[in-house]
Design a protein around this motif. Structure first.
Motif, PDB file in Angstrom:
ATOM      1  N   CYS A 131       0.816  -1.215   0.000  1.00 16.94           N
ATOM      2  CA  CYS A 131       0.000   0.000   0.000  1.00 16.94           C
ATOM      3  C   CYS A 131       0.855   1.272   0.000  1.00 16.94           C
TER       4      CYS A 131
ATOM      5  N   HIS B 129      -2.379  -4.076  -7.838  1.00 17.03           N
ATOM      6  CA  HIS B 129      -2.693  -3.773  -6.449  1.00 17.03           C
ATOM      7  C   HIS B 129      -4.051  -3.068  -6.331  1.00 17.03           C
TER       8      HIS B 129
ATOM      9  N   CYS C  43      -7.113  -3.914  -3.814  1.00 12.44           N
ATOM     10  CA  CYS C  43      -7.071  -3.128  -2.585  1.00 12.44           C
ATOM     11  C   CYS C  43      -8.033  -1.935  -2.677  1.00 12.44           C
TER      12      CYS C  43
ATOM     13  N   CYS D  20      -6.671   1.742  -1.522  1.00  9.26           N
ATOM     14  CA  CYS D  20      -5.762   2.335  -2.503  1.00  9.26           C
ATOM     15  C   CYS D  20      -6.534   2.767  -3.750  1.00  9.26           C
TER      16      CYS D  20
HETATM   17 ZN   LIG Z   1      -3.364  -0.964  -0.927  1.00  6.80          ZN
END
Ligand SMILES: [Zn+2]
Length: 95
Positions: free
Chosen positions: A13, A39, A43, A46
């Motif tokens: 992150c 990612h 996520c 994010c």
């Molecule tokens: Zn993340």
């Protein structure tokens, strides 16, 4: 430097958030781009951060496209110019 295209190292992150501005501006390399994209896919936080950066970028772009400065900014600039001129003005000699 050889990397396996099917083994893209995972980004964490902190790494993603630090590079979001580059990512939004398309300034990341292809490998970093793939890592960040992978990612963001997984996520939520994010992804939310990324969407906020996109929004900020869009707002900044729109503000720059607009030729007219807002009244408050304009008066602030004018005040600063006046102050600077007063400051720079040479002192009058006495007598
Ligand atoms: Zn993340």
């Amino acid at each position: 430097m050889s990397t396996h295209p099917d083994r893209v190292p995972a980004a964490d992150c902190a790494d993603v958030v630090l590079r979001l501005f580059e990512f939004v501006d398309n300034e990341t390399g292809p490998l970093d781009r793939a890592r960040i994209e992978a990612h963001l896919d997984e996520c939520g936080p994010c992804l939310a951060e990324y969407e906020r950066d996109l929004l900020v970028k869009a707002l900044v772009r729109r503000a720059c496209a607009c030729q007219q400065a807002p009244d408050t900014l304009r008066s602030q600039i004018l005040t600063r110019i006046t102050t600077t001129v007063t400051f720079v003005e040479p002192r009058q000699e006495h007598g």
